[in-house]
Design a protein around this motif. Structure first.
Motif, mmCIF file in Angstrom:
data_model
loop_
_atom_site.group_PDB
_atom_site.id
_atom_site.type_symbol
_atom_site.label_atom_id
_atom_site.label_comp_id
_atom_site.label_asym_id
_atom_site.label_seq_id
_atom_site.Cartn_x
_atom_site.Cartn_y
_atom_site.Cartn_z
ATOM 1 N N GLN A 639 0.990 -1.205 -0.171
ATOM 2 C CA GLN A 639 -0.218 -0.203 -0.404
ATOM 3 C C GLN A 639 0.970 0.921 0.500
ATOM 4 O O GLN A 639 0.223 2.053 -0.782
ATOM 5 N N ASP A 640 1.924 1.248 0.649
ATOM 6 C CA ASP A 640 2.821 2.261 0.447
ATOM 7 C C ASP A 640 3.271 2.697 -0.765
ATOM 8 O O ASP A 640 3.369 3.925 -1.827
ATOM 9 N N ASP A 641 3.600 1.635 -1.566
ATOM 10 C CA ASP A 641 4.270 1.796 -2.623
ATOM 11 C C ASP A 641 2.482 2.835 -3.706
ATOM 12 O O ASP A 641 2.856 3.004 -4.678
ATOM 13 N N LEU A 642 1.651 2.280 -3.390
ATOM 14 C CA LEU A 642 0.628 2.689 -4.278
ATOM 15 C C LEU A 642 0.193 4.401 -3.743
ATOM 16 O O LEU A 642 -0.119 5.355 -4.540
ATOM 17 N N ARG A 643 0.633 4.510 -2.478
ATOM 18 C CA ARG A 643 0.678 5.978 -1.966
ATOM 19 C C ARG A 643 1.353 6.551 -2.914
ATOM 20 O O ARG A 643 1.318 7.969 -3.442
ATOM 21 N N VAL A 644 2.752 6.190 -2.893
ATOM 22 C CA VAL A 644 3.820 6.700 -3.878
ATOM 23 C C VAL A 644 3.464 7.590 -4.974
ATOM 24 O O VAL A 644 3.674 7.671 -5.639
ATOM 25 N N LEU A 645 2.491 6.263 -5.688
ATOM 26 C CA LEU A 645 2.504 6.114 -6.827
ATOM 27 C C LEU A 645 1.393 7.251 -7.418
ATOM 28 O O LEU A 645 0.776 7.892 -7.902
ATOM 29 N N ARG A 646 -0.501 7.247 -5.884
ATOM 30 C CA ARG A 646 -0.666 8.516 -5.882
ATOM 31 C C ARG A 646 -0.426 9.895 -6.115
ATOM 32 O O ARG A 646 -1.062 10.813 -6.584
ATOM 33 N N HIS A 647 0.278 9.712 -5.493
ATOM 34 C CA HIS A 647 0.705 11.395 -5.293
ATOM 35 C C HIS A 647 1.547 11.715 -6.611
ATOM 36 O O HIS A 647 2.009 12.909 -7.149
ATOM 37 N N ALA A 648 2.414 10.459 -7.231
ATOM 38 C CA ALA A 648 2.952 10.736 -8.291
ATOM 39 C C ALA A 648 2.542 11.423 -9.153
ATOM 40 O O ALA A 648 2.064 12.084 -10.336
ATOM 41 N N ALA A 649 0.907 10.673 -9.405
ATOM 42 C CA ALA A 649 -0.402 11.384 -10.497
ATOM 43 C C ALA A 649 -1.224 12.384 -10.272
ATOM 44 O O ALA A 649 -0.811 12.986 -10.974
ATOM 45 N N ALA A 650 -0.576 12.732 -8.669
ATOM 46 C CA ALA A 650 -1.542 14.556 -8.726
ATOM 47 C C ALA A 650 -0.383 14.794 -8.865
ATOM 48 O O ALA A 650 -0.316 16.503 -9.613
ATOM 49 N N LEU A 651 0.994 15.151 -8.795
ATOM 50 C CA LEU A 651 2.271 15.951 -9.737
ATOM 51 C C LEU A 651 1.890 15.883 -10.807
ATOM 52 O O LEU A 651 2.061 16.915 -12.131
ATOM 53 N N ALA A 652 1.439 14.413 -11.902
ATOM 54 C CA ALA A 652 1.467 14.180 -13.471
ATOM 55 C C ALA A 652 -0.136 15.272 -13.889
ATOM 56 O O ALA A 652 0.586 16.669 -14.673
ATOM 57 N N ARG A 653 -1.159 15.468 -12.611
ATOM 58 C CA ARG A 653 -1.711 16.744 -13.526
ATOM 59 C C ARG A 653 -1.580 17.397 -12.652
ATOM 60 O O ARG A 653 -1.732 18.329 -13.164
ATOM 61 N N ALA A 654 -0.707 17.974 -12.089
ATOM 62 C CA ALA A 654 -0.396 19.385 -11.748
ATOM 63 C C ALA A 654 0.055 20.063 -12.801
ATOM 64 O O ALA A 654 0.633 21.291 -13.157
ATOM 65 N N GLU A 655 1.334 19.043 -13.553
ATOM 66 C CA GLU A 655 2.062 19.749 -14.335
ATOM 67 C C GLU A 655 1.008 20.029 -15.733
ATOM 68 O O GLU A 655 1.619 20.022 -16.159
ATOM 69 N N ARG A 656 0.219 18.985 -16.269
ATOM 70 C CA ARG A 656 -0.668 18.889 -16.926
ATOM 71 C C ARG A 656 -0.011 17.877 -18.523
ATOM 72 O O ARG A 656 0.009 19.205 -19.264
ATOM 73 N N GLU A 657 1.127 17.320 -17.685
ATOM 74 C CA GLU A 657 1.449 16.548 -19.014
ATOM 75 C C GLU A 657 0.805 14.873 -19.147
ATOM 76 O O GLU A 657 0.691 14.415 -18.712
ATOM 77 N N PRO A 658 0.201 15.091 -20.577
ATOM 78 C CA PRO A 658 -0.821 14.109 -20.828
ATOM 79 C C PRO A 658 0.487 12.388 -20.635
ATOM 80 O O PRO A 658 -0.304 11.751 -19.931
ATOM 81 N N THR A 659 1.754 12.821 -21.074
ATOM 82 C CA THR A 659 2.661 11.258 -20.927
ATOM 83 C C THR A 659 2.547 11.164 -19.735
ATOM 84 O O THR A 659 2.466 9.594 -19.422
ATOM 85 N N LEU A 660 2.985 12.006 -18.764
ATOM 86 C CA LEU A 660 2.539 11.784 -17.497
ATOM 87 C C LEU A 660 1.897 11.108 -16.903
ATOM 88 O O LEU A 660 2.271 10.276 -16.048
ATOM 89 N N ILE A 661 0.978 11.720 -17.288
ATOM 90 C CA ILE A 661 -0.551 11.733 -16.749
ATOM 91 C C ILE A 661 -0.637 9.832 -17.369
ATOM 92 O O ILE A 661 -1.152 9.122 -15.636
ATOM 93 N N ALA A 662 -0.785 9.377 -18.124
ATOM 94 C CA ALA A 662 -1.009 8.534 -18.861
ATOM 95 C C ALA A 662 0.553 6.671 -18.471
ATOM 96 O O ALA A 662 -0.178 5.733 -17.912
ATOM 97 N N ARG A 663 1.367 7.372 -18.064
ATOM 98 C CA ARG A 663 2.042 6.286 -17.165
ATOM 99 C C ARG A 663 2.210 6.017 -16.070
ATOM 100 O O ARG A 663 2.035 5.024 -15.337
ATOM 101 N N THR A 664 1.559 7.408 -15.798
ATOM 102 C CA THR A 664 1.540 7.262 -13.677
ATOM 103 C C THR A 664 -0.072 6.273 -13.783
ATOM 104 O O THR A 664 0.236 5.256 -12.545
ATOM 105 N N GLU A 665 -1.092 6.502 -14.558
ATOM 106 C CA GLU A 665 -2.064 6.250 -14.836
ATOM 107 C C GLU A 665 -1.735 4.185 -14.628
ATOM 108 O O GLU A 665 -2.387 3.086 -13.869
#
Length: 986
Positions: A639-665
């Motif tokens: 679950q800790d790994d999942l929390r890290v990736l959720r934070h990464a997804a939030a950062l990617a969405r904040a940067e509004r970079e579709p490629t980053l968002i797609a890969r974190t998803e």
């Protein structure tokens, strides 16, 4: 080559001394109310009496008063020298103070309802920065959290109550009469603190007796040493000779436990046994071990006159009287004299011991002397000062096999990775094993890197370091900063001391360090020793050494030493270097398929990035590393790994970079899949597909069919899963030869397809595809091999091929343990246990599956965890344990919320069996119907056949024979051999 004696490190400006101290905080109860009715002169006289009491009692127990303020007092134990029993000393001092204050009467008139004087006290231990004090700050200025916690414990204590933290006492709590261990939430502390209320002294005088009171650890190993002692006693009895055997080993290695085991066996022999021990406590008396033996002879039947003479001898003649008595007893019957902790013996006891041996030898008397002692630093021991004349048995630490047995017996259900951590930290020291096992059992968690266990155990280690000559103490602290493994070239570069230097050899002789298996490296004998020494080294000194080590490592070949450079960079607060080297180390480990190391290094890189300025570049880098972390943790997600990736997804969405968002998803979907969160993972996978299509990420779009197919297979949506898996396999075959990653992807997609076909009863096709998937990895020890063998074991269990299933499960468990993949390790363990149950009704199967389930629980469960609950429900319902069976039926069915239906049919069959036992035929039939429906939902032919078999076994109506025949035909057609045998027995 002449070795340099260069200084180890330039010392920074003094900022206080970092010490491990035990702190006693005492305060007078109700003093504010008393001040209201007492005259000022009377109150001052009472405070003067308290001060005199503090100044008398605290030094008597080896403590130092740091500060007296009003009616309160703070005392420290462990300054200037740390003692291993500082926690006990502080508690003894508190008990004596409480008793003495209760007997005091304040001067002047007192109210009729005055209850008398009483203290309330708190005891805690920890690392403290000690500075010289002044009139305002007291004798010392003590900086750190430990004094505050001691004060908070005193605040929490009620009138005439002593509260001691578990960290300060540990095993030494058994020297006292205490209440049960409890958790206390202290003001200003985030986590609860474990503590005891101390009521008085217990009838315990030795650490071995304290261990017995708590419960002894299993006695393992020591076969050759026991044989040597047995042989010596037999020689004494047969030849009527005098022998002296000395058992020598470091603290906690098991001297006393070995001798107690031997003395238990010796009690059956024709000899008289005497016991005594020496102690370092200030209350120890001259001739202590022999006086203990003398008291043990009270009431001796047919006592010789020498006993009366010894009991009534004057102090000046007591040694002669004791010698005469023991020689007289040896003339009558063989004697066995045991003295424990001889290193603390007083001079009079040592002289008497040597005289006893010489006198017995002179007369040819049957006397076996047995002593146990620790090795003393070479500078502290004179030739023959204690056991130098004895035939020595050097007691080594437990072997790896013996240590593993001890850990297994103490922690039978613990996560095997935590057990391995305990074993590594303890280094074969039975006391360390016992204490770390107790700590792990209390928390259910692993050991925190860089932290020792309880403060009392740390005091045991620090007391050993404190007895070293200054050059050796400085050297061992440098070694601790380097790490658990010490390259000899690095020690030479920093300290001018190589492997053959006398200081290094002395540390090896005293069990601090020893040569590693790799040439040119040294290693700490016990990981816990390294951690304690490191923590006790001053912050500025440590950071200066870390910086020097980083410079030497970089000059020596930094590209090959990224892990070490990352560690030392972080410890020196050089965050840019720490992040860069940890990221590089993670990439190297990922390329080598060392996934556990990659995961650790990527996490270290992310942690280091948190200390760098927050800008767009740092955020993109954080997301990129988090995605590689996702790749590293697919076989051992948490679950800790999942929390890290959720934070990464939030950062990617904040940067509004579709490629980053797609890969974190994408990685959110994959890691969620590994954790069994199929429903949520499907949502993330669909989001990844949409975003990848929008931004034209063709590489990701090529990977997604396999991921979506695996998720649909996990959700038992086989109609949609198989086309997606076939599409993925076709694409992956074309690319498999280009990289190892592509080959892993192809094998895993093939494995998923084989699993789906096996669930549908197409076993021959399934096994052919498993063979293709495993071919590139069979015997490789790769994490994907463990995962595929676990899936294969499940299919073999469905088919009733129990022995083959157990073999596959064993590979999954073994390889999973090697690559530190808890999911595959646990699933292999559980599948093998269920195979043993089905093949031979192994009574231990139930516990093994429960263990595997418990191992996965802290990580948030795992893929197909309904399997384990279904297996448990089946076993428990067969055994008639209705309550436990219903619990696991409910847990298996609850997994359906995440679309994990794989254990549902098993759960319903277990419920039917329970209902039938109660004679509730209608309910049993209803559950059988639900089991059939659960199997049909997956189009599972084997589930339908096994449900028909249970219907026949339960004989709920006249149709049972038809159900048996139907099941038998299906078993034969599908090759379900083990189930066919059961059907034929009906």
């Amino acid at each position: 080559m002449t070795e340099s004696t260069a200084p180890i490190a330039a010392k920074p400006a003094p900022v206080g001394q970092r010490r491990l101290l035990t702190l006693l905080f005492v305060d007078l109860s109700g003093s504010t109310a008393m001040a209201e009715w007492m005259e000022a002169e009377h109150y001052a006289a009472m405070l003067a009496g308290l001060r005199a009491l503090y100044e008398r009692v605290v030094p008597h127990h080896g403590g130092t008063i740091a500060r007296i303020q009003g009616d309160g007092m703070l005392a420290v134990f462990g300054h200037p020298e740390v003692r291993e029993d500082d926690g006990r000393r502080a508690t003894e001092a508190a008990l004596e103070l409480h008793t003495a204050v209760r007997e005091l009467q304040p001067p002047g008139p007192r109210p009729a309802d005055f209850p008398g004087l009483a203290l309330h006290s708190g005891i805690h231990a920890g690392i403290v920065l000690v500075n010289e004090g002044d009139q305002m700050r007291g004798r010392f200025e003590l900086l750190g959290n430990a004094p505050n916690i001691a004060a908070r414990l005193s605040e929490a204590a009620k009138r005439d109550e002593i509260i001691a933290s578990e960290e300060s006492l540990g095993l030494q709590s058994q020297f006292f009469d205490t209440g049960p261990r409890f958790s206390l939430q202290l003001r200003g502390r985030a986590t609860p603190l474990a503590a005891y209320r101390v009521f008085g002294r217990a009838p315990v005088s030795r650490r071995f007796e304290a261990s017995m009171r708590r419960g002894l650890a299993p006695f393992v190993g020591r076969g050759s040493e026991l044989a040597s002692l047995d042989t010596a006693l037999a020689r004494t009895l047969h030849d009527r000779s005098t022998l002296w055997l000395g058992i020598r080993a470091g603290a906690g290695v098991g001297k006393t436990r070995l001798t107690e085991e031997f003395l238990r066996r010796a009690a059956d022999q024709h000899c008289q046994i005497h016991r005594g021990y020496c102690e370092s406590y200030l209350s120890a008396e001259p001739l202590q071990p022999f006086l203990q033996m003398l008291r043990g002879l009270d009431g001796l039947h047919d006592a010789p006159p020498e006993l009366f003479a010894a009991q009534h001898s004057q102090a000046g003649q007591r040694a002669d009287a004791l010698l005469t008595l023991l020689l007289a007893l040896a003339r009558r019957t063989p004697q066995l004299v045991f003295i424990d902790d001889l290193q603390w013996a007083d001079d009079a006891s040592l002289r008497l011991l040597h005289r006893l041996r010489a006198g017995a030898e002179r007369e040819g008397l049957p006397l076996m002397l047995l002593t146990a002692s620790r090795p003393l630093p070479s500078t502290a021991a004179l030739p023959a000062a204690n056991d130098g004349d004895a035939d020595l048995i050097e007691l080594p630490p437990l072997t790896e096999t013996e240590a593993a047995r001890a850990v297994q017996q103490l922690l039978p259900q613990i996560d095997p990775f935590i057990a391995a951590e305990v074993q590594r930290h303890a280094g074969g020291n039975p006391l360390f094993i016992e204490e770390l096992c107790h700590a792990a059992a209390d928390t259910g968690e692993g050991l925190v890197a860089g932290q020792s266990s309880s403060a009392w155990l740390a005091a045991l280690v620090e007391s050993r370091v404190g007895r070293l000559p200054p050059e050796q103490a400085q050297l061992v602290r440098l070694a601790a900063v380097i790490g658990n493994v010490i390259p000899v070239w690095l020690l030479q570069a920093l300290a001018g001391r190589g492997e053959q230097h006398p200081d290094v050899q002395a540390l090896a002789a005293q069990d601090f360090i020893f040569p590693d298996q790799r040439p040119g490296h040294l290693r700490f004998k016990h990981g816990i020793t390294r951690d304690v020494v490191y923590e006790a080294t001053g912050l500025h000194e440590r950071q200066a050494l870390h910086r020097r080590i980083s410079i030497e490592l970089a000059a020596h070949g930094g590209n090959e030493l990224h892990e070490q450079l990352a560690y030392h960079g972080a410890a020196a607060n050089d965050w840019p270097a720490a992040a860069a080297h940890a990221e590089a180390a993670g990439d190297q480990a990922l390329a080598a398929s060392a996934l556990d190391r990659a995961k650790k290094q990527f996490r270290a890189a992310l942690a280091a990035l948190e200390f760098l300025p927050d800008d767009a570049e740092r955020r993109r880098r954080w997301v990129a590393i988090a995605q590689r972390l996702g790749m590293a943790c697919v076989f051992d997600a948490s679950q800790d790994d999942l929390r890290v990736l959720r934070h990464a997804a939030a950062l990617a969405r904040a940067e509004r970079e579709p490629t980053l968002i797609a890969r974190t998803e994408y990685w959110l979907s994959y890691v969620g899949y590994a954790l069994g969160e199929t429903r949520d993972s499907l949502r993330h996978a669909r989001a990844a597909v949409e975003m990848a299509q929008d931004c034209g990420d063709n590489a990701l779009l090529a990977q997604l069919p396999g991921t979506v197919g695996q998720l649909q297979a996990a959700a038992a949506d086989y109609a949609n899963a198989l086309p997606m898996l076939d599409l993925a396999i076709a694409r992956q075959r074309a690319r498999a030869s280009k990289s190892a990653v592509n080959q892993i992807g192809l094998s895993f997609s093939l494995c998923c397809r084989a699993y789906v076909l096996g669930d549908q009863g197409h076993f021959d096709q399934a096994h052919a595809i498993f063979a293709e998937a495993l071919a590139p990895f069979s015997g490789s020890g790769h994490a994907v091999e463990a995962s595929m063998q676990g899936w294969r074991a499940a299919v073999l269990l469905w088919q009733g091929r129990w022995a083959e299933a157990r073999e596959a499960a064993l590979v999954a468990h073994r390889v999973g343990a090697q690559v530190r993949s808890m999911f595959t390790c646990a699933m292999g363990h559980a599948a093998g246990a269920y195979g043993a149950w089905m093949q031979e009704a192994d009574p231990t199967a139930r516990q093994h599956i429960l263990d595997a389930t418990a191992w996965l629980a802290p990580r948030g469960g795992g893929l197909y965890s309904s399997f384990q609950h279904g297996w448990l429900a089946d076993i428990l319902s067969t055994q008639g344990d209705a309550g436990a069976a219903r619990h696991h039926v409910a847990l298996a069915l609850k997994r359906g919320r995440q679309h994990d239906w794989i254990g549902g049919a098993m759960a319903y069959r277990a419920a039917a069996r329970l209902a039938a036992r109660l004679g509730d035929t209608e309910r049993a039939k209803r559950y059988l119907g639900l089991a059939r429906g659960a199997g049909e939902q997956r189009n599972s032919l084997h589930e339908a056949a096994v449900t028909a078999l249970l219907e026949a076994e339960l004989r709920l109506d006249d149709h049972w024979q038809a159900a048996r025949d139907r099941a038998g035909r299906e078993f034969e057609r599908l090759g379900m051999t083990g189930f066919l045998e059961r059907a034929l027995q009906l």
